[in-house]
Structures are given as C-alpha cells and as structure tokens.
Scaffold this active site. Structure first.
Site, mmCIF file in Angstrom:
data_model
loop_
_atom_site.group_PDB
_atom_site.id
_atom_site.type_symbol
_atom_site.label_atom_id
_atom_site.label_comp_id
_atom_site.label_asym_id
_atom_site.label_seq_id
_atom_site.Cartn_x
_atom_site.Cartn_y
_atom_site.Cartn_z
ATOM 1 N N GLU A 1 0.827 -1.192 0.000
ATOM 2 C CA GLU A 1 0.000 0.000 0.000
ATOM 3 C C GLU A 1 0.868 1.251 0.000
ATOM 4 O OE1 GLU A 1 -4.029 -1.443 2.071
ATOM 5 O OE2 GLU A 1 -2.333 -1.093 3.395
ATOM 6 N N CYS B 1 3.600 8.564 0.785
ATOM 7 C CA CYS B 1 4.127 7.693 1.840
ATOM 8 C C CYS B 1 4.367 6.319 1.219
ATOM 9 C CB CYS B 1 3.090 7.610 2.973
ATOM 10 S SG CYS B 1 3.567 6.506 4.313
ATOM 11 N N CYS C 1 6.752 -6.596 7.897
ATOM 12 C CA CYS C 1 7.872 -6.026 8.641
ATOM 13 C C CYS C 1 8.257 -7.026 9.725
ATOM 14 C CB CYS C 1 7.488 -4.693 9.280
ATOM 15 S SG CYS C 1 8.832 -3.940 10.235
ATOM 16 N N CYS D 1 6.792 -4.551 16.405
ATOM 17 C CA CYS D 1 6.240 -3.580 17.350
ATOM 18 C C CYS D 1 4.806 -4.005 17.680
ATOM 19 C CB CYS D 1 6.274 -2.179 16.749
ATOM 20 S SG CYS D 1 7.939 -1.680 16.263
ATOM 21 N N CYS E 1 1.406 -2.214 15.946
ATOM 22 C CA CYS E 1 1.418 -1.878 14.520
ATOM 23 C C CYS E 1 0.828 -2.993 13.661
ATOM 24 C CB CYS E 1 2.857 -1.589 14.099
ATOM 25 S SG CYS E 1 3.077 -1.423 12.325
ATOM 26 N N GLY F 1 6.815 -1.540 6.434
ATOM 27 C CA GLY F 1 8.196 -2.005 6.497
ATOM 28 C C GLY F 1 9.136 -1.058 7.211
ATOM 29 N N GLU F 2 10.337 -1.567 7.496
ATOM 30 C CA GLU F 2 11.379 -0.782 8.154
ATOM 31 C C GLU F 2 12.427 -0.412 7.093
ATOM 32 O OE1 GLU F 2 12.242 0.848 10.822
ATOM 33 O OE2 GLU F 2 14.263 1.072 10.045
ATOM 34 N N SER G 1 11.756 7.147 8.069
ATOM 35 C CA SER G 1 11.316 6.848 9.431
ATOM 36 C C SER G 1 11.875 5.489 9.844
ATOM 37 C CB SER G 1 9.788 6.833 9.473
ATOM 38 O OG SER G 1 9.333 6.463 10.753
ATOM 39 N N SER H 1 11.251 6.493 15.566
ATOM 40 C CA SER H 1 10.037 6.109 16.291
ATOM 41 C C SER H 1 10.411 5.766 17.725
ATOM 42 C CB SER H 1 9.394 4.909 15.598
ATOM 43 O OG SER H 1 8.934 5.299 14.323
ATOM 44 N N LEU H 2 10.031 6.629 18.656
ATOM 45 C CA LEU H 2 10.494 6.472 20.035
ATOM 46 C C LEU H 2 9.446 5.782 20.912
ATOM 47 C CD1 LEU H 2 13.217 7.309 21.144
ATOM 48 C CD2 LEU H 2 12.142 9.315 22.153
ATOM 49 N N HIS H 3 8.310 6.426 21.095
ATOM 50 C CA HIS H 3 7.117 5.843 21.742
ATOM 51 C C HIS H 3 7.201 5.598 23.244
ATOM 52 C CE1 HIS H 3 6.246 5.477 17.592
ATOM 53 N NE2 HIS H 3 6.704 4.274 17.404
ATOM 54 N N ASN I 1 -3.640 4.852 16.081
ATOM 55 C CA ASN I 1 -4.753 4.555 15.182
ATOM 56 C C ASN I 1 -5.203 3.117 15.397
ATOM 57 O OD1 ASN I 1 -4.840 7.070 13.726
ATOM 58 N ND2 ASN I 1 -2.866 6.473 12.877
ATOM 59 N N CYS J 1 -1.102 6.052 9.747
ATOM 60 C CA CYS J 1 0.091 5.370 10.244
ATOM 61 C C CYS J 1 -0.273 4.068 10.926
ATOM 62 C CB CYS J 1 0.793 6.242 11.279
ATOM 63 S SG CYS J 1 1.610 7.644 10.594
HETATM 64 N N1 SAH Z 1 9.169 1.043 10.337
HETATM 65 C C1 SAH Z 1 9.299 2.452 10.370
HETATM 66 C C2 SAH Z 1 8.430 3.178 9.378
HETATM 67 C C3 SAH Z 1 7.041 2.631 9.172
HETATM 68 S S1 SAH Z 1 5.943 2.811 10.530
HETATM 69 C C4 SAH Z 1 9.061 2.966 11.794
HETATM 70 O O1 SAH Z 1 8.630 2.206 12.636
HETATM 71 O O2 SAH Z 1 9.360 4.134 12.027
HETATM 72 C C5 SAH Z 1 5.578 4.554 10.454
HETATM 73 C C6 SAH Z 1 5.130 5.149 11.781
HETATM 74 O O3 SAH Z 1 3.825 4.668 12.126
HETATM 75 C C7 SAH Z 1 6.031 4.776 12.955
HETATM 76 O O4 SAH Z 1 6.318 5.906 13.736
HETATM 77 C C8 SAH Z 1 5.176 3.807 13.709
HETATM 78 O O5 SAH Z 1 5.543 3.712 15.053
HETATM 79 C C9 SAH Z 1 3.807 4.371 13.508
HETATM 80 N N2 SAH Z 1 2.702 3.462 13.836
HETATM 81 C C10 SAH Z 1 2.689 2.126 13.779
HETATM 82 N N3 SAH Z 1 1.474 1.650 14.143
HETATM 83 C C11 SAH Z 1 0.716 2.720 14.432
HETATM 84 C C12 SAH Z 1 -0.649 2.888 14.837
HETATM 85 N N4 SAH Z 1 -1.455 1.851 15.002
HETATM 86 N N5 SAH Z 1 -1.108 4.138 15.055
HETATM 87 C C13 SAH Z 1 -0.299 5.219 14.838
HETATM 88 N N6 SAH Z 1 0.978 5.114 14.441
HETATM 89 C C14 SAH Z 1 1.483 3.885 14.230
HETATM 90 FE FE1 SF4 Z 2 7.746 -2.355 11.511
HETATM 91 FE FE2 SF4 Z 2 7.580 0.286 11.880
HETATM 92 FE FE3 SF4 Z 2 5.426 -1.315 12.283
HETATM 93 FE FE4 SF4 Z 2 7.493 -1.396 13.985
HETATM 94 S S1 SF4 Z 2 6.131 0.348 13.594
HETATM 95 S S2 SF4 Z 2 6.423 -3.180 13.118
HETATM 96 S S3 SF4 Z 2 9.201 -1.102 12.597
HETATM 97 S S4 SF4 Z 2 6.469 -0.943 10.335
#
Ligand code: SAH
Ligand code: SF4
Length: 347
Positions: A92, A106, A113, A117, A120, A160-161, A192, A215-217, A291, A334
């Site tokens: 996508e 995007c 991936c 996480c 996600c 993906g990463e 990212s 991506s810190l969180h 989300n 996201c």
């Molecule tokens: N793998 C990379 C880039 C893809 S994810 C990364 O993790 O940075 C892009 C962004 O979406 C990241 O910051 C990720 O933490 C965030 N993300 C993942 N799941 C999400 C969700 N359910 N709601 C909001 N952001 C989310």
């Molecule tokens: Fe992969 Fe980014 Fe999702 Fe983590 S947040 S599982 S690194 S796509």
C-alpha cells in the site's frame, strides 16, 4: 537474462547500452522515459529508432506496479493505493495532500515487517520480503501518473522498516532525487526508522540531507522494550547517541515520533521524562494518537490528552506538535496499512 531497468541509475543504463553500441546520450533519453514519463514498453520511447526499441525489448525489461484498488478519503486529501507487485504480493502507498500545496507520498519499503512492534498492523504478519529500489520508486511514479499531482515530498513511512532494507531505500531516495527522475529534494524526503543504530550511523556517513524520523514511543527502556522489541538490542542511550551524531553530521534536525496509547505511554510524568530525555538535542517530537488496528487491544487517548501531552513536552523545553489524523476512515493512517485486504474493506 534481460536486465531490469526500473531501479537502474543513469550510469547503469549507460553500461547496459554499451554492448548495443549506442551512444551514451541515449541513456539519458531512456532514463527520462522510465522515471519522468513512466512508460511500460520500449515501443513507447518514440524518440528512439525502431531498431533500438526492438533490441531493448530483447535485452531489457520495465517492471511496473499495477494499481489493484484506490480509495479516496471523504474528509481530507488522502488517497490510498493498493498496488500489485510482479510476484503477486501487494503493498500500500498513500498520497497526502496539504492545503499549502504540498503533495507527499508515503511509500512502503518492505512487504510486511520483521520488527514486531506490538501496536502496529504491518508488523503482525512478519516480514515477507524486501522491496527492490524499482518497486519503491515506482510507487511515487504511479501515484503521480494516476493523480496528475506534482509530488513535492516523499516519506518512507509506509509498510516495512526502511533501514532494514537499507540499500534499496537509499538507491530509491537517490533515484527520486535525480535530475532525470522526479527531482525531489533530499530535504523533502523523510526516512522513518524504528531505531536500527548501525544503519543510522551508516546513513550519517552518506552525508545526505534526508530528514531522519525516529520512532520512540516511550521515555524509558523498560517500556520501550515492551512496545518496540529492537530496543533490547539498541537501548535508548545508544539510539539517542546515534541520532545526535546524525544531526551533527548532516546539520539536520531529527524528528521523534511518539505514538500515544492511552494508559500505556500518555501519562504526565512520561511527557516530562520525554522532555528531559530530549532537551538540548534540538529535536522535534511528533505526537501521534494511536490509530486503531483490528485485533490489537490498545486504546486511543482522548483528543485533549493528546494536546496536553504535547504541551507538557514543550513546557520541558522540547518542540512538539500533534500530528493530525489523516486517512483514518480509509484505514490509510500510520500503522494501519496492510490489514485491509485480509479484512476485505478496501473499496
Ligand atoms: N518502520 C518504520 C516506518 C514505518 S511505521 C518505523 O517504525 O518508524 C511509520 C510510523 O507509524 C512509525 O512511527 C510507527 O511507530 C507508527 N505506527 C505504527 N502503528 C501505528 C498505529 N497503530 N497508530 C499510529 N501510528 C502507528
Ligand atoms: Fe515495523 Fe515500523 Fe510497524 Fe514497527 S512500527 S512493526 S518497525 S512498520
């Protein structure tokens, strides 16, 4: 074996032409057909001789993604594309339009991936495969040709990463930046990452003007290791040191993404701790409400809590903004990518 030209640089196209006895300037014509006009067949390259087009047909191929579905968000300028890869897998890609005229694509860098996480959607099925540079670049070219929009920005934030597919990602960024391609400025591209420290260091050495988003969180290792398993391998201190070095090497301000999950990482003390962690680094924090993902148990904080969190980070001396939702109603926001087909929701 015919050579695949989508994903090749101008220099590589020149080398591919050499055995055909063609002058070098032909390569520039061909590169423009590939990256600016997105032709799918050599016989469309009308300023080449018929003979050369036929020889290219035998010696080379042009991979193109195929649009399987498209959905336009009703409430904002967001369009999601479901794209078929040549091997039958799907990815996508999302186009986001902004009132100031920016048009940002995007892009995905992997199918699935492998980073796991816990919040996600993309990570839920694991890694299927890396995308090639051609497959990454063609997402932008396809969106441009389907919408007739001039693409001003690219964010590597889809499925993906990106830094786990380092070579293809960097090659794609360079091709998108190339004068014979879409010519998108490096400063208008953001990568990212979940926080792969060796690759962040390698990226710093490339001395490009790419924006890095990390991506810190979570503001502490214990929580971050739960949410983002790679934190066990590269904990916060190492990650932050690498991002500081990236900022020093490139002169670019690093962005930190912080996805807010209610009752998990959205407390006041966590906002203050985050500010302490990042103060003095010149970094910017993007606060993003989580989300919803079908099958995951996290909760989205109320809107006022999201703004409060960002305000507390700012009070701690670190710049922070709330990233508004886009495309949530079409599951294009996201972290929502790739569950759609399984759920059969995509229009
Ligand atoms: N793998 C990379 C880039 C893809 S994810 C990364 O993790 O940075 C892009 C962004 O979406 C990241 O910051 C990720 O933490 C965030 N993300 C993942 N799941 C999400 C969700 N359910 N709601 C909001 N952001 C989310
Ligand atoms: Fe992969 Fe980014 Fe999702 Fe983590 S947040 S599982 S690194 S796509």
């Amino acid at each position: 074996m015919p050579i695949e030209l989508v994903g090749c640089t101008l220099e590589e196209i020149e080398s591919a032409l050499a055995p055909l006895g063609e002058p070098r300037y032909r390569a520039l014509q061909i590169a423009r057909w590939i990256y600016q006009r997105r032709v799918a067949h050599f016989n469309e390259m009308t300023d080449l001789s018929q003979q050369l087009r036929e020889r290219l047909e035998e010696a080379a191929t042009l991979m193109r993604l195929r649009m399987a579905a498209r959905s336009d968000a009703p409430n904002d300028l967001t369009t999601k594309f479901l794209l078929d890869l040549p091997d039958g897998l799907a990815i996508e890609t999302v186009l986001m339009g902004f009132d100031d005229g920016r048009r940002s694509v995007c892009v995905s860098t992997q199918v699935g991936c492998g980073m796991g996480c816990t919040f996600c959607a993309t990570g839920m099925a694991g890694l299927v495969r890396n995308l090639t540079a051609g497959e990454i670049v063609d997402q932008v070219l396809l969106v441009r040709s389907e919408t007739d929009e001039r693409i001003t920005h690219v964010v590597f934030m889809g499925m993906g990463e990106p830094l786990a597919n380092y070579d293809a990602t960097l090659r794609a960024a360079r091709l998108l930046n190339a004068p014979y391609g879409p010519n998108i400025g490096m400063r208008h591209m953001t990568i990212s990452t979940v926080g792969l420290v060796p690759q962040i260091r390698r990226l710093a050495e490339e001395r490009l003007q790419l924006t890095l988003a990390v991506s810190l969180h979570a503001p502490d290792d214990e929580l971050r290791s739960q949410l983002v398993p790679v934190n066990r391998r590269w904990p916060l201190a190492e990650l932050l040191a690498a991002t500081r070095d990236y900022a020093d090497a490139t002169g670019r301000r690093v962005t930190f993404e912080y996805v807010l999950m209610h009752g998990v990482n959205d407390r006041d003390d966590q906002a203050r701790q985050l500010a302490v962690l990042l103060s003095g680094s010149g970094a910017h924090v993007n606060v993003i409400p989580w989300n919803p993902v079908h099958g995951l148990q996290y909760a989205r904080p109320p809107v006022h809590a999201v703004h409060r969190f960002a305000a507390l980070v700012r009070r701690g001396g670190v710049s922070a903004t709330v990233r508004l939702d886009r495309g949530v109603d079409i599951q294009a926001a996201c972290g929502q990518l790739q569950r759609i087909r399984a759920a059969g929701v995509l229009a």
